[in-house]
Design a protein around this motif. Structure first.
Motif, PDB file in Angstrom:
ATOM      1  N   GLU A 156      54.030  -0.867 -34.794  1.00 35.72           N
ATOM      2  CA  GLU A 156      55.174  -1.385 -33.882  1.00 35.72           C
ATOM      3  C   GLU A 156      56.162  -2.000 -34.703  1.00 35.72           C
ATOM      4  O   GLU A 156      55.705  -2.985 -35.451  1.00 35.72           O
ATOM      5  N   ILE A 157      57.634  -1.713 -34.352  1.00 36.05           N
ATOM      6  CA  ILE A 157      58.568  -2.579 -35.059  1.00 36.05           C
ATOM      7  C   ILE A 157      59.465  -2.954 -33.800  1.00 36.05           C
ATOM      8  O   ILE A 157      60.015  -2.087 -32.980  1.00 36.05           O
ATOM      9  N   SER A 158      59.951  -4.297 -33.842  1.00 33.85           N
ATOM     10  CA  SER A 158      60.905  -4.823 -32.668  1.00 33.85           C
ATOM     11  C   SER A 158      62.320  -5.047 -33.363  1.00 33.85           C
ATOM     12  O   SER A 158      62.036  -5.751 -34.505  1.00 33.85           O
ATOM     13  N   GLY A 159      63.313  -5.045 -32.491  1.00 37.68           N
ATOM     14  CA  GLY A 159      64.392  -5.343 -33.123  1.00 37.68           C
ATOM     15  C   GLY A 159      65.376  -6.343 -32.087  1.00 37.68           C
ATOM     16  O   GLY A 159      65.325  -5.989 -30.763  1.00 37.68           O
ATOM     17  N   ARG A 160      66.305  -6.805 -32.740  1.00 37.58           N
ATOM     18  CA  ARG A 160      67.149  -7.658 -31.886  1.00 37.58           C
ATOM     19  C   ARG A 160      68.704  -7.113 -32.066  1.00 37.58           C
ATOM     20  O   ARG A 160      68.972  -6.330 -32.914  1.00 37.58           O
ATOM     21  N   GLY A 161      69.523  -7.722 -31.176  1.00 37.58           N
ATOM     22  CA  GLY A 161      71.136  -7.260 -31.271  1.00 37.58           C
ATOM     23  C   GLY A 161      71.567  -7.104 -29.928  1.00 37.58           C
ATOM     24  O   GLY A 161      71.062  -7.864 -28.959  1.00 37.58           O
ATOM     25  N   SER A 191      63.149  -8.374 -35.627  1.00 35.51           N
ATOM     26  CA  SER A 191      62.465  -9.741 -35.061  1.00 35.51           C
ATOM     27  C   SER A 191      61.077  -9.441 -35.303  1.00 35.51           C
ATOM     28  O   SER A 191      60.400 -10.607 -35.497  1.00 35.51           O
ATOM     29  N   SER A 192      60.333  -8.547 -35.441  1.00 37.38           N
ATOM     30  CA  SER A 192      58.799  -8.399 -35.943  1.00 37.38           C
ATOM     31  C   SER A 192      58.142  -7.071 -36.113  1.00 37.38           C
ATOM     32  O   SER A 192      58.861  -6.000 -35.798  1.00 37.38           O
ATOM     33  N   ILE A 193      57.207  -7.014 -36.753  1.00 37.77           N
ATOM     34  CA  ILE A 193      56.335  -5.746 -37.048  1.00 37.77           C
ATOM     35  C   ILE A 193      55.035  -6.133 -36.708  1.00 37.77           C
ATOM     36  O   ILE A 193      54.316  -7.097 -37.121  1.00 37.77           O
ATOM     37  N   VAL A 194      54.252  -5.056 -36.380  1.00 37.11           N
ATOM     38  CA  VAL A 194      52.786  -5.066 -36.203  1.00 37.11           C
ATOM     39  C   VAL A 194      52.044  -4.345 -37.094  1.00 37.11           C
ATOM     40  O   VAL A 194      52.450  -2.996 -37.063  1.00 37.11           O
ATOM     41  N   LEU A 195      51.089  -4.765 -37.938  1.00 38.37           N
ATOM     42  CA  LEU A 195      50.461  -4.058 -38.789  1.00 38.37           C
ATOM     43  C   LEU A 195      48.985  -4.229 -38.618  1.00 38.37           C
ATOM     44  O   LEU A 195      48.393  -5.050 -37.944  1.00 38.37           O
ATOM     45  N   THR A 196      48.312  -2.916 -38.819  1.00 44.37           N
ATOM     46  CA  THR A 196      46.942  -2.940 -38.733  1.00 44.37           C
ATOM     47  C   THR A 196      46.305  -3.849 -39.896  1.00 44.37           C
ATOM     48  O   THR A 196      46.870  -4.370 -40.909  1.00 44.37           O
ATOM     49  N   GLU A 197      44.898  -4.046 -39.827  1.00 46.51           N
ATOM     50  CA  GLU A 197      44.348  -4.698 -40.909  1.00 46.51           C
ATOM     51  C   GLU A 197      44.667  -4.224 -42.357  1.00 46.51           C
ATOM     52  O   GLU A 197      44.296  -4.742 -43.452  1.00 46.51           O
ATOM     53  N   GLN A 198      44.890  -2.631 -42.418  1.00 51.24           N
ATOM     54  CA  GLN A 198      45.070  -1.996 -43.616  1.00 51.24           C
ATOM     55  C   GLN A 198      46.425  -1.993 -44.120  1.00 51.24           C
ATOM     56  O   GLN A 198      46.903  -1.387 -45.134  1.00 51.24           O
ATOM     57  N   GLY A 199      47.339  -2.535 -43.411  1.00 53.45           N
ATOM     58  CA  GLY A 199      48.603  -2.780 -43.543  1.00 53.45           C
ATOM     59  C   GLY A 199      49.467  -1.544 -43.234  1.00 53.45           C
ATOM     60  O   GLY A 199      50.758  -1.519 -43.739  1.00 53.45           O
ATOM     61  N   THR A 200      49.093  -0.804 -42.299  1.00 49.65           N
ATOM     62  CA  THR A 200      49.898   0.479 -41.686  1.00 49.65           C
ATOM     63  C   THR A 200      50.649  -0.141 -40.551  1.00 49.65           C
ATOM     64  O   THR A 200      50.120  -0.844 -39.408  1.00 49.65           O
ATOM     65  N   PRO A 201      51.961   0.084 -40.584  1.00 49.02           N
ATOM     66  CA  PRO A 201      52.767  -0.145 -39.315  1.00 49.02           C
ATOM     67  C   PRO A 201      52.472   0.406 -38.216  1.00 49.02           C
ATOM     68  O   PRO A 201      52.715   1.664 -38.139  1.00 49.02           O
ATOM     69  N   MET A 243      59.805  -0.175 -31.256  1.00 51.94           N
ATOM     70  CA  MET A 243      59.493   1.123 -31.685  1.00 51.94           C
ATOM     71  C   MET A 243      58.105   1.297 -32.013  1.00 51.94           C
ATOM     72  O   MET A 243      57.317   0.467 -32.527  1.00 51.94           O
ATOM     73  N   GLU A 244      57.381   2.252 -31.380  1.00 53.92           N
ATOM     74  CA  GLU A 244      56.028   2.541 -31.819  1.00 53.92           C
ATOM     75  C   GLU A 244      55.808   3.775 -32.643  1.00 53.92           C
ATOM     76  O   GLU A 244      56.503   4.707 -32.753  1.00 53.92           O
ATOM     77  N   LEU A 245      54.969   3.601 -33.810  1.00 53.23           N
ATOM     78  CA  LEU A 245      54.825   4.490 -34.646  1.00 53.23           C
ATOM     79  C   LEU A 245      53.319   5.115 -34.632  1.00 53.23           C
ATOM     80  O   LEU A 245      52.519   4.002 -34.576  1.00 53.23           O
ATOM     81  N   SER A 246      53.043   6.390 -34.685  1.00 55.18           N
ATOM     82  CA  SER A 246      51.692   6.776 -34.130  1.00 55.18           C
ATOM     83  C   SER A 246      51.404   8.105 -34.660  1.00 55.18           C
ATOM     84  O   SER A 246      52.167   8.776 -35.275  1.00 55.18           O
TER      85      SER A 246
END
Length: 264
Positions: A184-189, A172-182, A195-198
């Motif tokens: 957070e990713i969210s999903g539906r269903g 449903s969405s993805i959060v990117l930094t200003e450099q294009g690094t992901p 999901m947080e990536l760090s």
């Protein structure tokens, strides 16, 4: 001969030009389309054909916590294998995903469950991640061209980053930094998830890869994956290395949408 004042002025001018150049090179891109394209170019391309990774996995389900370790190996194009064990103890599950679906064998039950849809199998079996092994391997590798749509519907600023949303599909969405690094990713269903990536670190090619992947569901379940090691392969794995051999006498159950069908 140049006077001291002229030399001083010239030095100041050169410093000003140098600072200006550095400022231009390090300027932050705020255009959503450029940021999204940067992400797609970096994380939509694979520099290898396969992976071997080891990680610790802590997850909670229905209020109960579990500490495990996992090994993931295989080809991005499939098959992929995943073994999960209780710390340094006995194996909990042996899982294989290929073009025909996903099979999970539980040694304590001497039972193998399979489904033609890897994502559906994960949901039915209650595995602590809401996507296929292929997508999990891609997230660990920084290589997931098919998980995130090629184009977005909206882009909204959020805490110095940008949230890109998608009207259709499992993500449903993805959060990117200003450099294009992901990050957070969210999903539906059937069960919505986030999901947080760090803890990103550079690999040998300079690509930023996450050391931690945390998944949260709307039911309150949580899974925290900490990557311990990962190596990439440039040629297909040997077929025998990706087999899932069931012990003699094991029961095989094929899952379907309305329950399951025992395989005789």
């Amino acid at each position: 001969m140049i006077s001291r004042s002229c030399r001083t002025a010239l030095i100041l001018l050169l410093l000003l030009v140098a600072i200006s150049g550095c400022s231009t090179r390090s300027s932050i891109n705020n255009d959503p389309a450029d940021i999204y394209n940067s992400f797609r170019n970096e994380y939509g391309n694979c520099n290898a054909t396969g992976i071997r990774a080891k990680a610790s996995l802590y997850y909670t389900s229905k209020g109960s916590g579990h500490r495990t370790t996992m090994s993931l190996w295989g080809d991005y194009a499939s098959p992929l294998r995943l073994d999960v064990r209780a710390g340094i103890g006995a194996y909990i599950a042996h899982i294989r995903e290929d073009n025909s679906g996903l099979t999970a064998f539980y040694p304590d039950q001497k039972t193998a469950y399979s489904h033609s849809s890897p994502v559906r199998a994960v949901q039915i079996l209650g595995l602590p991640f809401p996507f296929s092994l292929k997508d999990l391997a891609g997230l660990i590798s920084g290589c997931y061209p098919n998980l995130i749509p090629k184009s977005y519907d909206t882009a909204v600023p959020e805490n110095g980053n940008l949230r890109f949303t998608f009207d259709n599909g499992p993500v449903s969405s993805i959060v990117l930094t200003e450099q294009g690094t992901p990050i957070e990713i969210s999903g539906r269903g059937e069960i919505a998830w986030r999901m947080e990536l760090s803890s990103y670190e550079e690999d040998n090619s300079g690509k930023l890869l996450p050391e931690k992947i945390a998944v949260y569901t709307e039911l309150g379940d949580k899974a925290l994956l900490r990557i311990k090691s990962r190596t990439f392969t440039a040629k297909p794995w040997q077929a025998e290395a990706l087999e899932l051999k069931l012990p003699e006498g094991s029961e095989e159950i094929r899952l379907d949408r309305n329950g399951y069908v025992r395989i005789d």
